[in-house]
Motif scaffolding. Structure first.
Motif, PDB file in Angstrom:
ATOM      1  N   THR A   1       0.856  -1.172   0.000  1.00 61.93           N
ATOM      2  CA  THR A   1       0.000   0.000   0.000  1.00 61.93           C
ATOM      3  C   THR A   1       0.899   1.232   0.000  1.00 61.93           C
ATOM      4  OG1 THR A   1      -1.859  -1.045   1.129  1.00 61.93           O
ATOM      5  CG2 THR A   1      -1.649   1.332   1.373  1.00 61.93           C
ATOM      6  N   MET A   2       0.609   2.157  -0.900  1.00 62.68           N
ATOM      7  CA  MET A   2       1.428   3.352  -1.048  1.00 62.68           C
ATOM      8  C   MET A   2       0.613   4.581  -0.657  1.00 62.68           C
ATOM      9  SD  MET A   2       4.289   2.127  -2.063  1.00 62.68           S
ATOM     10  CE  MET A   2       5.127   3.681  -2.421  1.00 62.68           C
ATOM     11  N   SER A   3       1.277   5.506  -0.004  1.00 61.73           N
ATOM     12  CA  SER A   3       0.578   6.680   0.506  1.00 61.73           C
ATOM     13  C   SER A   3       1.421   7.938   0.329  1.00 61.73           C
ATOM     14  CB  SER A   3       0.267   6.515   1.997  1.00 61.73           C
ATOM     15  OG  SER A   3      -0.486   5.349   2.252  1.00 61.73           O
ATOM     16  N   TRP A   4       0.737   9.065   0.381  1.00 58.37           N
ATOM     17  CA  TRP A   4       1.367  10.376   0.505  1.00 58.37           C
ATOM     18  C   TRP A   4       0.945  10.946   1.855  1.00 58.37           C
ATOM     19  CZ3 TRP A   4       4.992  12.250  -2.647  1.00 58.37           C
ATOM     20  CH2 TRP A   4       5.078  11.729  -3.944  1.00 58.37           C
ATOM     21  N   TYR A   5       1.920  11.429   2.594  1.00 56.64           N
ATOM     22  CA  TYR A   5       1.709  12.160   3.830  1.00 56.64           C
ATOM     23  C   TYR A   5       2.272  13.564   3.635  1.00 56.64           C
ATOM     24  CZ  TYR A   5       0.600   7.941   6.554  1.00 56.64           C
ATOM     25  OH  TYR A   5       0.013   6.801   7.063  1.00 56.64           O
ATOM     26  N   ARG A   6       1.887  14.451   4.529  1.00 57.25           N
ATOM     27  CA  ARG A   6       2.487  15.783   4.515  1.00 57.25           C
ATOM     28  C   ARG A   6       2.657  16.292   5.942  1.00 57.25           C
ATOM     29  NH1 ARG A   6      -2.502  19.373   1.903  1.00 57.25           N
ATOM     30  NH2 ARG A   6      -3.891  19.285   3.734  1.00 57.25           N
ATOM     31  N   GLN A   7       3.616  17.190   6.086  1.00 60.75           N
ATOM     32  CA  GLN A   7       3.874  17.800   7.385  1.00 60.75           C
ATOM     33  C   GLN A   7       4.169  19.282   7.201  1.00 60.75           C
ATOM     34  OE1 GLN A   7       6.927  15.915   9.753  1.00 60.75           O
ATOM     35  NE2 GLN A   7       6.023  16.708  11.638  1.00 60.75           N
ATOM     36  N   ALA A   8       3.306  20.095   7.773  1.00 63.67           N
ATOM     37  CA  ALA A   8       3.499  21.535   7.742  1.00 63.67           C
ATOM     38  C   ALA A   8       4.288  21.953   8.982  1.00 63.67           C
ATOM     39  CB  ALA A   8       2.150  22.239   7.701  1.00 63.67           C
ATOM     40  N   PRO A   9       4.946  23.111   8.927  1.00 57.79           N
ATOM     41  CA  PRO A   9       5.724  23.568  10.074  1.00 57.79           C
ATOM     42  C   PRO A   9       4.875  23.644  11.340  1.00 57.79           C
ATOM     43  CG  PRO A   9       6.218  24.900   8.160  1.00 57.79           C
ATOM     44  CD  PRO A   9       5.076  24.016   7.770  1.00 57.79           C
ATOM     45  N   GLY A  10       5.357  23.043  12.416  1.00 60.47           N
ATOM     46  CA  GLY A  10       4.651  23.088  13.690  1.00 60.47           C
ATOM     47  C   GLY A  10       3.473  22.152  13.805  1.00 60.47           C
ATOM     48  N   LYS A  11       3.259  21.328  12.779  1.00 67.14           N
ATOM     49  CA  LYS A  11       2.114  20.406  12.802  1.00 67.14           C
ATOM     50  C   LYS A  11       2.582  18.962  12.698  1.00 67.14           C
ATOM     51  CE  LYS A  11      -1.339  23.583  10.948  1.00 67.14           C
ATOM     52  NZ  LYS A  11      -2.449  23.750   9.961  1.00 67.14           N
ATOM     53  N   GLU A  12       1.704  18.042  13.052  1.00 64.28           N
ATOM     54  CA  GLU A  12       2.021  16.631  12.934  1.00 64.28           C
ATOM     55  C   GLU A  12       1.889  16.174  11.490  1.00 64.28           C
ATOM     56  OE1 GLU A  12       0.627  15.136  17.401  1.00 64.28           O
ATOM     57  OE2 GLU A  12      -0.312  14.310  15.607  1.00 64.28           O
ATOM     58  N   ARG A  13       2.612  15.119  11.163  1.00 69.33           N
ATOM     59  CA  ARG A  13       2.499  14.531   9.839  1.00 69.33           C
ATOM     60  C   ARG A  13       1.104  13.935   9.690  1.00 69.33           C
ATOM     61  NH1 ARG A  13       7.514  11.040   7.628  1.00 69.33           N
ATOM     62  NH2 ARG A  13       8.488  12.934   8.455  1.00 69.33           N
ATOM     63  N   GLU A  14       0.490  14.160   8.524  1.00 71.24           N
ATOM     64  CA  GLU A  14      -0.858  13.669   8.306  1.00 71.24           C
ATOM     65  C   GLU A  14      -0.969  12.926   6.983  1.00 71.24           C
ATOM     66  OE1 GLU A  14      -3.771  16.774   7.918  1.00 71.24           O
ATOM     67  OE2 GLU A  14      -2.661  17.820   6.353  1.00 71.24           O
ATOM     68  N   LEU A  15      -1.879  11.959   6.948  1.00 68.03           N
ATOM     69  CA  LEU A  15      -2.135  11.220   5.725  1.00 68.03           C
ATOM     70  C   LEU A  15      -2.889  12.105   4.741  1.00 68.03           C
ATOM     71  CD1 LEU A  15      -2.208   8.490   4.156  1.00 68.03           C
ATOM     72  CD2 LEU A  15      -4.416   8.088   5.269  1.00 68.03           C
ATOM     73  N   VAL A  16      -2.406  12.151   3.517  1.00 71.35           N
ATOM     74  CA  VAL A  16      -3.062  12.909   2.453  1.00 71.35           C
ATOM     75  C   VAL A  16      -3.892  11.979   1.573  1.00 71.35           C
ATOM     76  CG1 VAL A  16      -2.713  14.358   0.426  1.00 71.35           C
ATOM     77  CG2 VAL A  16      -1.239  14.639   2.433  1.00 71.35           C
ATOM     78  N   ALA A  17      -3.268  10.894   1.109  1.00 68.60           N
ATOM     79  CA  ALA A  17      -3.947   9.968   0.202  1.00 68.60           C
ATOM     80  C   ALA A  17      -3.246   8.620   0.252  1.00 68.60           C
ATOM     81  CB  ALA A  17      -3.961  10.507  -1.219  1.00 68.60           C
TER      82      ALA A  17
END
Length: 115
Positions: free
Chosen positions: A33-49
């Motif tokens: 299973t492949m995913s994209w996550y993202r992490q903005a400054p000061g925030k936790e990493r989150e699942l995008v898709a």
């Protein structure tokens, strides 16, 4: 040696589009299973898709539904994230993730949405 190499990030204006790519090697790509996550400054990493290995079914964060599309090409060991109608709040480092019994991460690619 497992590698996940992201590309395609950059600076784009609000309303613009980008396509991210993640090239994988060193494991059986089609089984993961492949995913994209993202992490903005000061925030936790989150699942995008996320896109599953066998069914190819997808999941999206509510914040990106209707704007982002994840896809995979098992022949090229690559996943993509087409991002349309980008907003400033999409600004983050985007990470590629591979998961089955083991989890692998890429090094990330910066996406900045700003006028």
């Amino acid at each position: 040696q497992v590698q996940l190499v992201e590309s395609g990030g950059g600076l784009v204006k609000p309303g613009g589009s980008l396509r991210l790519s993640c090239a994988a090697s060193g494991f059986i790509f089609s089984s993961y299973t492949m995913s994209w996550y993202r992490q903005a400054p000061g925030k936790e990493r989150e699942l995008v898709a996320r896109i599953r290995s066998v069914s190819g079914s997808t999941d999206y964060a509510e914040s990106v539904k209707g704007r982002f599309t994840i896809s995979r090409d098992n022949a090229k060991n690559t996943i993509y994230l087409q991002m349309n109608s980008l907003k400033p709040e999409d600004t983050a480092v985007y990470y590629c993730n591979a998961n089955r019994l083991t989890t692998y991460w890429g090094q990330g690619t910066q996406v900045t949405v700003s006028s």
